[in-house]
Design a protein around this motif. Structure first.
Motif, PDB file in Angstrom:
ATOM      1  N   VAL A  98       0.837  -1.208   0.000  1.00 36.42           N
ATOM      2  CA  VAL A  98       0.000   0.000   0.000  1.00 36.42           C
ATOM      3  C   VAL A  98       0.869   1.255   0.000  1.00 36.42           C
ATOM      4  O   VAL A  98       0.627   2.196  -0.764  1.00 36.42           O
ATOM      5  CB  VAL A  98      -0.944   0.008   1.216  1.00 36.42           C
ATOM      6  N   LEU A  99       1.893   1.267   0.848  1.00 33.49           N
ATOM      7  CA  LEU A  99       2.755   2.439   0.979  1.00 33.49           C
ATOM      8  C   LEU A  99       3.546   2.690  -0.301  1.00 33.49           C
ATOM      9  O   LEU A  99       3.694   3.840  -0.731  1.00 33.49           O
ATOM     10  CB  LEU A  99       3.713   2.252   2.169  1.00 33.49           C
ATOM     11  N   ILE A 100       4.033   1.617  -0.924  1.00 34.91           N
ATOM     12  CA  ILE A 100       4.810   1.777  -2.157  1.00 34.91           C
ATOM     13  C   ILE A 100       3.909   2.239  -3.297  1.00 34.91           C
ATOM     14  O   ILE A 100       4.305   3.075  -4.122  1.00 34.91           O
ATOM     15  CB  ILE A 100       5.528   0.462  -2.509  1.00 34.91           C
ATOM     16  N   TYR A 101       2.698   1.710  -3.359  1.00 33.90           N
ATOM     17  CA  TYR A 101       1.732   2.155  -4.377  1.00 33.90           C
ATOM     18  C   TYR A 101       1.428   3.642  -4.195  1.00 33.90           C
ATOM     19  O   TYR A 101       1.365   4.407  -5.173  1.00 33.90           O
ATOM     20  CB  TYR A 101       0.458   1.329  -4.259  1.00 33.90           C
ATOM     21  N   PHE A 102       1.265   4.054  -2.943  1.00 33.56           N
ATOM     22  CA  PHE A 102       1.024   5.461  -2.629  1.00 33.56           C
ATOM     23  C   PHE A 102       2.212   6.327  -3.054  1.00 33.56           C
ATOM     24  O   PHE A 102       2.041   7.435  -3.563  1.00 33.56           O
ATOM     25  CB  PHE A 102       0.767   5.597  -1.131  1.00 33.56           C
ATOM     26  N   LEU A 103       3.434   5.826  -2.861  1.00 33.88           N
ATOM     27  CA  LEU A 103       4.627   6.545  -3.295  1.00 33.88           C
ATOM     28  C   LEU A 103       4.589   6.802  -4.798  1.00 33.88           C
ATOM     29  O   LEU A 103       4.957   7.885  -5.264  1.00 33.88           O
ATOM     30  CB  LEU A 103       5.882   5.742  -2.938  1.00 33.88           C
ATOM     31  N   GLY A 104       4.137   5.816  -5.569  1.00 38.73           N
ATOM     32  CA  GLY A 104       4.024   5.988  -7.020  1.00 38.73           C
ATOM     33  C   GLY A 104       3.029   7.072  -7.388  1.00 38.73           C
ATOM     34  O   GLY A 104       3.284   7.895  -8.284  1.00 38.73           O
ATOM     35  N   ILE A 105       1.895   7.118  -6.704  1.00 43.27           N
ATOM     36  CA  ILE A 105       0.875   8.130  -6.986  1.00 43.27           C
ATOM     37  C   ILE A 105       1.401   9.532  -6.667  1.00 43.27           C
ATOM     38  O   ILE A 105       1.221  10.475  -7.447  1.00 43.27           O
ATOM     39  CB  ILE A 105      -0.404   7.840  -6.176  1.00 43.27           C
ATOM     40  N   VAL A 106       2.048   9.668  -5.510  1.00 48.27           N
ATOM     41  CA  VAL A 106       2.603  10.966  -5.118  1.00 48.27           C
ATOM     42  C   VAL A 106       3.670  11.424  -6.111  1.00 48.27           C
ATOM     43  O   VAL A 106       3.743  12.605  -6.462  1.00 48.27           O
ATOM     44  CB  VAL A 106       3.194  10.901  -3.689  1.00 48.27           C
ATOM     45  N   SER A 107       4.485  10.492  -6.601  1.00 46.29           N
ATOM     46  CA  SER A 107       5.528  10.827  -7.572  1.00 46.29           C
ATOM     47  C   SER A 107       4.918  11.388  -8.854  1.00 46.29           C
ATOM     48  O   SER A 107       5.405  12.384  -9.403  1.00 46.29           O
ATOM     49  CB  SER A 107       6.367   9.587  -7.892  1.00 46.29           C
ATOM     50  N   LEU A 108       3.841  10.760  -9.327  1.00 43.21           N
ATOM     51  CA  LEU A 108       3.160  11.253 -10.533  1.00 43.21           C
ATOM     52  C   LEU A 108       2.535  12.626 -10.281  1.00 43.21           C
ATOM     53  O   LEU A 108       2.561  13.501 -11.150  1.00 43.21           O
ATOM     54  CB  LEU A 108       2.079  10.264 -10.967  1.00 43.21           C
ATOM     55  N   TYR A 109       1.994  12.812  -9.083  1.00 40.96           N
ATOM     56  CA  TYR A 109       1.373  14.100  -8.751  1.00 40.96           C
ATOM     57  C   TYR A 109       2.411  15.219  -8.708  1.00 40.96           C
ATOM     58  O   TYR A 109       2.194  16.307  -9.254  1.00 40.96           O
ATOM     59  CB  TYR A 109       0.657  13.987  -7.405  1.00 40.96           C
ATOM     60  N   ILE A 110       3.550  14.963  -8.065  1.00 39.21           N
ATOM     61  CA  ILE A 110       4.602  15.976  -7.971  1.00 39.21           C
ATOM     62  C   ILE A 110       5.135  16.332  -9.350  1.00 39.21           C
ATOM     63  O   ILE A 110       5.433  17.497  -9.642  1.00 39.21           O
ATOM     64  CB  ILE A 110       5.748  15.465  -7.070  1.00 39.21           C
ATOM     65  N   ARG A 111       5.232  15.350 -10.216  1.00 37.61           N
ATOM     66  CA  ARG A 111       5.743  15.558 -11.574  1.00 37.61           C
ATOM     67  C   ARG A 111       4.723  16.258 -12.458  1.00 37.61           C
ATOM     68  O   ARG A 111       5.044  16.743 -13.533  1.00 37.61           O
ATOM     69  CB  ARG A 111       6.139  14.209 -12.161  1.00 37.61           C
ATOM     70  N   GLY A 112       3.462  16.338 -12.011  1.00 40.42           N
ATOM     71  CA  GLY A 112       2.427  17.024 -12.779  1.00 40.42           C
ATOM     72  C   GLY A 112       1.756  16.155 -13.820  1.00 40.42           C
ATOM     73  O   GLY A 112       1.112  16.659 -14.742  1.00 40.42           O
ATOM     74  N   LEU A 113       1.880  14.833 -13.667  1.00 37.58           N
ATOM     75  CA  LEU A 113       1.336  13.919 -14.669  1.00 37.58           C
ATOM     76  C   LEU A 113      -0.094  13.474 -14.361  1.00 37.58           C
ATOM     77  O   LEU A 113      -0.629  12.607 -15.050  1.00 37.58           O
ATOM     78  CB  LEU A 113       2.242  12.686 -14.788  1.00 37.58           C
ATOM     79  N   LEU A 114      -0.702  14.055 -13.333  1.00 36.90           N
ATOM     80  CA  LEU A 114      -2.092  13.723 -13.012  1.00 36.90           C
ATOM     81  C   LEU A 114      -3.046  14.852 -13.384  1.00 36.90           C
ATOM     82  O   LEU A 114      -4.229  14.805 -13.042  1.00 36.90           O
ATOM     83  CB  LEU A 114      -2.225  13.403 -11.517  1.00 36.90           C
ATOM     84  N   LYS A 115      -2.544  15.871 -14.082  1.00 42.12           N
ATOM     85  CA  LYS A 115      -3.379  17.023 -14.406  1.00 42.12           C
ATOM     86  C   LYS A 115      -4.342  16.735 -15.548  1.00 42.12           C
ATOM     87  O   LYS A 115      -5.503  17.124 -15.518  1.00 42.12           O
ATOM     88  CB  LYS A 115      -2.495  18.229 -14.760  1.00 42.12           C
TER      89      LYS A 115
END
Length: 248
Positions: A98-115
């Motif tokens: 769960v924590l590693i999956y969450f890390l992936g989501i946060v990484s995409l968000y910081i990079r701006g790829l969830l816009k």
């Protein structure tokens, strides 16, 4: 702004340093384990069929990418999603998935790829969470309940942390930032116009047509502009200065 850029450079240096140290330690530990297993003549079977070998190779590749491109947070996301799958298969009771999956989501968000395409990406992310929560139902009802409680608690904690990150990022954007291009004498007037167009997410082909230039020339010049502004690429420029006032 210069102070912020200096902090970013320090951050990238620390990411590289941690990645180098981690790569050396992980490689050294696995060589020691392989040499120990060689005595029992099971080295090849454990290498080929053991998930540890696959995850080690993927980890080393990930760390090498991170050393070369420390700002490519999408590399963290790819590794995180892959390793989540490895954990679900090899260690189904481990809440670390769960924590590693969450890390992936946060990484995409910081990079701006969830816009862009938020609805589609939200569905995919939610589907991933469902798979993680219910993946162990195949092992039986009691096994599933034991695992489900731990993972649902981890999910709640991760969601709360993610909400906090989003709120803090939005709070920073509300304080009107300023991109003062006059601080960069290397930029031409046309460069400044291209920066504004890039922040408006205009495509390179559109910029090239408007200025009667080839797309390759625009791409090459934009790379120079990114170096002047001390940002790694176009996406980083948009994430960093989106919504900011531009002063020429």
């Amino acid at each position: 702004m210069k102070k912020t850029e200096g902090l970013e450079n320090i951050l990238y240096f620390l990411i590289r340093l941690v990645a180098i140290i981690s790569a050396v330690i992980i490689l050294g530990l696995n060589i020691m384990l392989l040499l120990r297993e060689y005595r029992y003549d099971k080295i090849f079977s454990r290498m080929i069929f053991g998930y540890r070998f696959i995850s080690t190779i993927m980890t080393e590749i990930f760390l090498i990418v991170l050393i070369i491109f420390p700002y490519k947070f999408e590399a963290i996301a790819v590794f995180a999603f892959f390793y989540t799958g490895v954990l679900l298969y090899a260690d189904p009771l481990n809440p670390l998935s769960v924590l590693i999956y969450f890390l992936g989501i946060v990484s995409l968000y910081i990079r701006g790829l969830l816009k862009k395409k938020r609805m589609l990406k939200s569905i995919l992310i939610s589907s991933g969470v469902i798979v993680i929560l219910f993946s162990n139902i195949r092992y039986g009802w009691f096994f599933f309940l034991e695992d489900f409680e731990n993972k649902i608690i981890c999910c709640i904690v991760c969601v709360l942390i993610f909400i906090f990150i989003v709120l803090e990022k939005n709070k920073l954007k509300q304080n009107k930032c300023l991109l003062d291009l006059s601080l960069f004498p290397e930029l031409t007037q046309r460069d400044k116009e291209w920066i504004e167009m890039a922040l408006s997410q205009e495509k390179y082909d559109t910029i090239a047509r408007q200025y009667n230039l080839s797309p390759n020339y625009v791409k090459n010049r934009m790379r120079v502009i990114f170096k002047i502004l001390e940002v790694p690429d176009r996406l980083a420029l948009i994430v960093k200065y989106s919504g900011c006032s531009v002063k020429k």
